[in-house]
Design an enzyme around this catalytic site. Structure first.
Site, short mmCIF file in Angstrom:
data_model
loop_
_atom_site.label_atom_id
_atom_site.label_comp_id
_atom_site.label_asym_id
_atom_site.label_seq_id
_atom_site.Cartn_x
_atom_site.Cartn_y
_atom_site.Cartn_z
CG HIS A 195 63.50 18.68 -137.59
ND1 HIS A 195 63.74 19.29 -138.81
CD2 HIS A 195 63.15 19.40 -136.47
CE1 HIS A 195 63.49 20.57 -138.28
NE2 HIS A 195 63.21 20.74 -137.25
CG ASP A 237 69.29 15.46 -137.07
OD1 ASP A 237 69.79 15.99 -136.53
OD2 ASP A 237 68.22 15.72 -137.62
CD GLN A 261 66.19 18.99 -130.63
OE1 GLN A 261 66.44 18.91 -129.50
NE2 GLN A 261 65.53 19.80 -131.33
CE LYS A 314 67.85 22.37 -133.08
NZ LYS A 314 66.71 22.92 -132.86
CB CYS A 367 60.29 21.05 -138.14
SG CYS A 367 60.21 22.84 -138.28
#
Lengths: 413, 122
Positions: A127, A206, A209, A232, A371
């Site tokens: 991303h 990261d 997600q 999220k 993104c």
């Protein structure tokens, strides 16, 4: 709710009143949770109650309301720490979101530890939030960027990683789960290779997600940094998390400076407070942090393993149904290696138009590059349509997605 | 709202007018919509101060491509001043449909490309 049984999405939806509405005269099928999840009333009520009965600014308030607000804020930190199995709440820093957490590392740790000729390794599936901060750092320091390529199936090419792991590598940063491909990356395998071939390098994961959908364990993973967002994972907007290995955080200078993060301030210079306060300048998102704590409670009650299983099932079902539609092309790996999201293209139907037709069917999806422009370029695409699922997603909503895709194909061909 | 994909719009999408590129055009510009990656390029030649030839190319959704096709028809024979005077409302009127907010940028991309090209020419 139980953490062990199969997840009952239909019952859970009672906690998400926003889902019980119509769009264009059709029931809303919210298939955009990868962009931002919806949040249960338990989270909204926890924040509402806090604002109405328990709110005050935290730290240094010598009165009951402030002391209790401080305790609630710190309790939220402890909940988050336990959720990712961090050794101590002190290693959890509240940021605004994933982007700010990664920027914190890039500016604070990066400016102190990265120099000309050093190498930062990211991946082709990042991303922009885990790419652009490193571009800025590389430009400022003269460091070089290298990228783990992706295979045609949408996996990280780990053999290529081995070749990149040389003496000058200072950081390896990568997504736990791709927000476009849905690929669940083998975090432990990547970190093991880094530790073996480039032991001097730090590792940032990261998990924006990942953590909403899958178990995360920073201790088992042995990562140095971990970044994610509250919104999220059933939490509010405006709060995110940076986990850092304690001794690393302790050695790092502040990122943003001002009130709340100092030890002593003179007119011309200052010294810094301990971690985590050092990295939380200004009045933080107190109520949002409390809301994130409530979101963690909610996810624990539902059971993260049950959520993961539910989404795997939905992804498998969606892949099976969608790949049977002529003209539909799915990007990313098979269901067993992916999270609950499916990005796709359709012959002769632009993703924007696809999303528009789906909206008219009450199905909310996202269209564009999500993104991740370099990834789309690598895939030879300018844009995709993405449907993403969560604990409240129903199988029949996948059916409505497929019916909407078929309708769009009929309309444009 | 569901009238967005009206016949005349789908006609311009399926049978785009003035599609292609020009060799050494007097004005050329390519620009994209960073939100979705749609790209439009417009080339044009001028004769006696008016558009004599115009072509567009690119990749995008029905709305951006139909808007580009319609725009090329609309500016044939126009002066630079007349093209510069074109406003967003003119594009909306040309399309003749009610655009959802998320599609306004798609519709306006070709006009932005044209105006950018004219500005760069100076």
């Amino acid at each position: 709710m139980s953490g062990t049984t199969v997840l009952d999405s239909l019952s859970l939806r009672a906690d998400f009143p926003i889902l019980a509405q119509e769009m264009h005269g059709k029931p809303l099928a919210y298939l955009d949770s990868a962009a931002s999840s919806q949040r249960p009333r338990q989270v909204v009520e926890a924040m509402d109650q806090f604002y109405q009965a328990r709110y005050a600014n935290i730290h240094r308030g010598v009165y009951v309301l402030s002391e209790e607000a401080t305790a609630a804020y710190e309790q939220a930190r402890s909940k988050v720490a336990a959720f990712i199995n961090a050794p101590s709440p002190r290693s959890v820093i509240f940021t605004r979101n994933t982007t700010e957490a990664i920027n914190l590392v890039a500016y604070s740790w990066g400016r102190d530890n990265i120099g000309a000729g050093d190498r930062i390794i990211a991946t082709e599936m990042e991303h922009h939030s885990n790419l652009v901060p490193w571009q800025m750092l590389a430009q400022a320091t003269g460091a070089e960027l290298a990228f783990i390529p992706i295979t045609d199936e949408g996996y990280l090419d780990l053999d290529a990683l081995d070749g990149l792991l040389q003496e000058n590598v200072k950081l390896v940063t990568f997504a736990h789960v791709s927000n476009v491909l849905g690929t669940v990356n083998p975090v432990e395998e990547v970190i093991a290779r880094v530790r073996k071939l480039a032991p001097q390098a730090k590792v940032l994961v990261d998990t924006a997600q990942g953590v909403p959908h899958l178990p995360v364990d920073v201790t088992a993973w042995d990562c140095d940094f971990l970044a994610f967002s509250g919104h999220k994972m059933c939490g509010p907007t405006g709060v995110g998390v940076l986990y850092g290995r304690q001794e690393l955080l302790d050695s790092m200078p502040p990122f943003l400076t001002g009130g709340g993060m100092i030890r002593r301030v003179e007119l011309t210079h200052s010294t810094w407070d301990e971690v985590p306060a050092r990295f939380e300048a200004g009045t933080p998102a107190i109520v949002e942090a409390v809301g994130l704590g409530a979101a963690v409670d909610y996810l624990n009650a539902v059971g993260i393993e049950a959520i993961a299983a539910h989404e795997r099932e939905l992804a498998a079902y969606a892949l099976e149904r969608m790949s049977a539609v002529p003209g539909v092309h799915i990007v990313g790996p098979p269901a067993e290696h992916r999270c609950g999201l499916v990005s796709f293209t359709v012959d002769r139907v632009h993703p924007h138009d696809m999303a528009q037709i789906l909206d008219w069917e009450g199905v909310a999806v996202r269209a564009g590059h999500h993104c991740a422009q370099p990834l789309h370029r690598k895939l030879g695409l300018t844009a995709t349509t993405r449907a993403s699922f969560y604990l409240y997603t129903l199988k029949e909503e996948v059916d409505r997605l497929v019916a909407g895709i078929e309708k769009a194909i009929r309309q444009f061909s | 709202m569901e009238n967005l994909y009206r016949e005349h719009i789908l006609d311009h999408y399926g049978n785009p007018r003035n599609q292609g590129t020009l060799e050494s055009p007097d004005v050329t510009c390519e620009w994209d919509n960073p939100l979705c990656g749609d790209v439009v390029r417009i080339d044009l030649n001028l004769e006696d101060g008016r558009v004599s030839e115009v072509r567009f190319s690119g990749e995008g959704c029905v709305i951006s491509m139909a808007s580009a096709s319609m725009l090329t028809e609309a500016i044939k024979g126009k002066t630079i001043a007349e093209m510069e005077a074109l406003r967003d409302e003119d594009i909306f009127e040309m399309l003749g449909v009610e655009l959802p907010p998320s599609r306004v940028r798609c519709a306006l991309l070709p006009l932005r490309v044209l105006h950018k090209g004219l500005a760069e020419r100076r």
